[in-house]
Design a protein around this motif. Sequence first.
Motif, short mmCIF file in Angstrom:
data_model
loop_
_atom_site.label_atom_id
_atom_site.label_comp_id
_atom_site.label_asym_id
_atom_site.label_seq_id
_atom_site.Cartn_x
_atom_site.Cartn_y
_atom_site.Cartn_z
N ILE A 251 7.56 5.87 -5.70
CA ILE A 251 8.98 5.90 -6.10
C ILE A 251 9.69 7.10 -5.44
O ILE A 251 10.82 6.96 -4.94
CB ILE A 251 9.12 5.95 -7.64
N ALA A 252 9.01 8.24 -5.41
CA ALA A 252 9.61 9.44 -4.80
C ALA A 252 9.82 9.26 -3.30
O ALA A 252 10.80 9.76 -2.73
CB ALA A 252 8.71 10.65 -5.07
N GLY A 253 8.93 8.52 -2.68
CA GLY A 253 8.97 8.39 -1.22
C GLY A 253 9.85 7.28 -0.69
O GLY A 253 10.06 7.16 0.52
N GLU A 254 10.33 6.39 -1.56
CA GLU A 254 11.13 5.25 -1.08
C GLU A 254 12.42 5.16 -1.90
O GLU A 254 12.42 4.80 -3.08
CB GLU A 254 10.32 3.95 -1.24
N GLU A 255 13.53 5.50 -1.26
CA GLU A 255 14.83 5.57 -1.95
C GLU A 255 15.19 4.26 -2.66
O GLU A 255 15.69 4.25 -3.78
CB GLU A 255 15.91 5.94 -0.92
N GLY A 256 14.92 3.14 -2.00
CA GLY A 256 15.28 1.83 -2.56
C GLY A 256 14.63 1.54 -3.91
O GLY A 256 15.14 0.75 -4.71
N SER B 188 -3.02 -1.79 -11.81
CA SER B 188 -4.27 -1.17 -11.33
C SER B 188 -3.99 0.19 -10.69
O SER B 188 -4.89 0.97 -10.44
CB SER B 188 -4.95 -2.09 -10.30
N LEU B 189 -2.70 0.47 -10.43
CA LEU B 189 -2.33 1.76 -9.80
C LEU B 189 -2.47 2.90 -10.80
O LEU B 189 -2.28 2.72 -12.00
CB LEU B 189 -0.87 1.72 -9.32
N GLU B 190 -2.77 4.07 -10.28
CA GLU B 190 -2.73 5.27 -11.12
C GLU B 190 -1.26 5.69 -11.26
O GLU B 190 -0.45 5.46 -10.36
CB GLU B 190 -3.53 6.41 -10.45
N GLU B 191 -0.95 6.33 -12.38
CA GLU B 191 0.43 6.76 -12.65
C GLU B 191 0.97 7.64 -11.51
O GLU B 191 2.10 7.48 -11.06
CB GLU B 191 0.47 7.52 -13.98
N GLU B 192 0.13 8.57 -11.03
CA GLU B 192 0.55 9.50 -9.97
C GLU B 192 0.87 8.75 -8.68
O GLU B 192 1.80 9.10 -7.95
CB GLU B 192 -0.55 10.55 -9.70
N THR B 193 0.09 7.70 -8.40
CA THR B 193 0.32 6.90 -7.18
C THR B 193 1.70 6.25 -7.25
O THR B 193 2.47 6.29 -6.28
CB THR B 193 -0.77 5.81 -7.05
N LEU B 194 2.00 5.63 -8.41
CA LEU B 194 3.30 4.96 -8.56
C LEU B 194 4.44 5.98 -8.45
O LEU B 194 5.46 5.71 -7.80
CB LEU B 194 3.36 4.22 -9.91
N LYS B 195 4.26 7.14 -9.07
CA LYS B 195 5.29 8.20 -8.96
C LYS B 195 5.52 8.57 -7.50
O LYS B 195 6.67 8.75 -7.07
CB LYS B 195 4.83 9.46 -9.74
N GLY B 196 4.44 8.67 -6.73
CA GLY B 196 4.54 9.00 -5.31
C GLY B 196 5.30 7.94 -4.53
O GLY B 196 6.15 8.25 -3.68
N GLU C 249 13.07 1.78 -13.49
CA GLU C 249 12.93 1.54 -14.94
C GLU C 249 12.06 0.33 -15.21
O GLU C 249 11.24 0.31 -16.11
CB GLU C 249 14.30 1.37 -15.59
N ASP C 250 12.29 -0.72 -14.41
CA ASP C 250 11.54 -1.96 -14.58
C ASP C 250 10.05 -1.75 -14.30
O ASP C 250 9.19 -2.30 -14.99
CB ASP C 250 12.11 -3.01 -13.63
N LEU C 251 9.76 -0.95 -13.29
CA LEU C 251 8.36 -0.67 -12.95
C LEU C 251 7.67 0.08 -14.09
O LEU C 251 6.54 -0.26 -14.47
CB LEU C 251 8.28 0.15 -11.65
N TRP C 252 8.35 1.08 -14.62
CA TRP C 252 7.74 1.83 -15.73
C TRP C 252 7.62 0.98 -17.00
O TRP C 252 6.70 1.14 -17.79
CB TRP C 252 8.50 3.13 -16.01
N GLN D 268 0.80 -1.23 0.00
CA GLN D 268 0.00 0.00 0.00
C GLN D 268 0.83 1.27 0.00
O GLN D 268 0.30 2.37 0.06
CB GLN D 268 -0.94 0.00 1.22
N ASP D 269 2.17 1.10 -0.04
CA ASP D 269 3.03 2.28 -0.08
C ASP D 269 4.38 1.89 -0.67
O ASP D 269 4.62 0.72 -1.00
CB ASP D 269 3.22 2.86 1.34
N GLY D 270 5.26 2.88 -0.80
CA GLY D 270 6.57 2.65 -1.41
C GLY D 270 7.38 1.64 -0.64
O GLY D 270 8.09 0.81 -1.22
N SER D 271 7.28 1.66 0.68
CA SER D 271 8.08 0.77 1.53
C SER D 271 7.70 -0.70 1.31
O SER D 271 8.55 -1.57 1.12
CB SER D 271 7.89 1.16 2.99
N SER D 272 6.38 -0.99 1.31
CA SER D 272 5.94 -2.39 1.11
C SER D 272 6.20 -2.85 -0.33
O SER D 272 6.48 -4.02 -0.58
CB SER D 272 4.48 -2.57 1.50
N LEU D 273 6.12 -1.92 -1.29
CA LEU D 273 6.43 -2.25 -2.70
C LEU D 273 7.91 -2.63 -2.82
O LEU D 273 8.25 -3.63 -3.45
CB LEU D 273 6.12 -1.05 -3.61
#
Length: 595
Positions: free
Chosen positions: A126-131, A116-124, A137-140, A50-55
């Motif tokens: 990635i921005a919030g989790e350094e790892g 199923s994620l919105e593009e903005e959600t995925l961007k958020g 690139e693979d995600l996009w 549900q967030d960058g950390s769990s992803l």
Amino acid sequence: MTMYSSRAEVPLEEKWNLDDLYSDLAQWEEDYRQIEEMAGKLKELDGKIQDGSSLYQYLKLREELSFQFGKLYAFAMLKVDEDTRETTSQSYLDRAKQLSVKVSAATSFFMPYLLSLEEETLKGYIAGEEGLSYFEEDLWESFRYKPHVLNRDQEAVLSQLGEALSVPGNTFGMINNADISFGEVTNDQGEKIKLTRGMYAKLIEDEDRKKRREAYKAYYQPYLQLKNTIASTLAGAIKNNVTMARIRQYPSALEKALFGDNVPKEVYDNLISTTKENIATMHRYTEIRKQKLQLDELRQYDLSVPLVSGVKPEISYEEAYDIMCKALAPLGEEYLAILKEFKKGRYLDVRETEGKRSGAYNLGVYGVHPYILLNHQDDLDSLFTLVHECGHGVHSWLSSKHQPQISARYSIFVAEVASTVNEVLLINYLLNNEQDEDVRKHLINHFIDQFKGTFFTQVMFAEFEKKTHEMAEKGQPLNVDVFNRTYEQLFREYNGDEVVFDEEVKYGWSRIPHFYRPFYVYKYATGYASAIHLATKILEGDKETLTSYLEFLKSGSADYPLELLKKTGVDLTSPEPIQNALKKFSQLVEEFSRI
């Protein structure tokens, strides 16, 4: 020629060293247990990302699993290939395959979730989790498929159709590998025996024309008998491709097939049109073949026999390795040092022994090194095979060394470039150092015939696929007559008017397994043309091309295949690389006709 009755007799330095994967089977078992455990943890994350950390947690664990599984599976597969009769090895491979199914099931939720994620959600995220920058690139790249993915319920329905959609290909596989029964041929004792595929490959190159004709007729006999059944499986496969392209909202089946490599349709069309514009030399070679064989009528079973007979130089494995290193010297010291390490570190399994898998391959294992299987016969063909597979091996070695795990594997689209560059350098070296005129003729003939098989025949197949899929897209019928008419016309266009057609010629489509993997064969031709282009520049002493080529070998899948090739000066969106390769073919045919 060195013959060994058992694997135990083969010298240690000619057997690969699997201890680099596992020196202790207890460690294999421990890795198996750990992978099962990791798969369980991945499955538990279904619905909890549900967030960058769990992803990041999910992706990191999946990569660790992938690394361990790669080693585990490679070990089991290589053990089986040493001796396919060995039941203990088979049981390890069976278990590895079962584990693969478990892993797939545990991770199957992820792609539908990501898309199923919105593009903005995925961007958020990635921005919030350094790892996540490592995986970005693979995600996009996965996200690129979003316009072609349906809603969750529709995807669930489609996933259940997977097995049904693979029926035409599986049915053809069963017909072609299990059920087909070829006609009979006469052996050297004058007895009638059943033809096998292995025998056919040898007999169609036999100097005795009666043997060639007999083998040809016997080989095509079951395909003619099963013509309607095979036409039905091929039509089914083509219609499935067209239907799936529509459902997933691609403009055409061709564009769906090219999407993964991000290749525009123009590259495919350009390959066919440029080849057709330069087809005259191919027709000229067919004429030379007719003259050289002194035939009133040239037929399809005359197109594979070598035109220079009695040339069978014996080349030991040691000598072959030495020749390879000299031939590939233009690629520089780093390249040669890697080849020497392959031999010293026992990355190759050299000799044919009873029960060993036939053929040859390279298997790159990330974090370890490549393994190369050969069945070396101390002849010229074996020298070419060694050079070819070491091309793949060095490509794997360099990509693994210079790329992180995520981008170390290279695409099939570029795979044949590295192996073919090596073959061109080898043939150049042999021609420059060979005094015997018959051997020189044989080498040029070998190169021309290889060019014909890897380039012209594949382009012809590619055009056949394009035409038949376009017919299906227009709702036109596909049956034996349509396939025959299309194939016969293309065979004539590519091979010229010198060939007198037997009834069998037009059934060529019925025996090609690649047609059940849509729009795949064109990659052989583009890879081959790219390699000819690069090898020619390297042999001309073009330092820039050499540097960019070595960079290409280190790039794995760090970019899309077309972009990687562009950095070496090969632009497949233009006709130039294809024209350059065809110019080389023209020079070879010209030289062959002279000598």
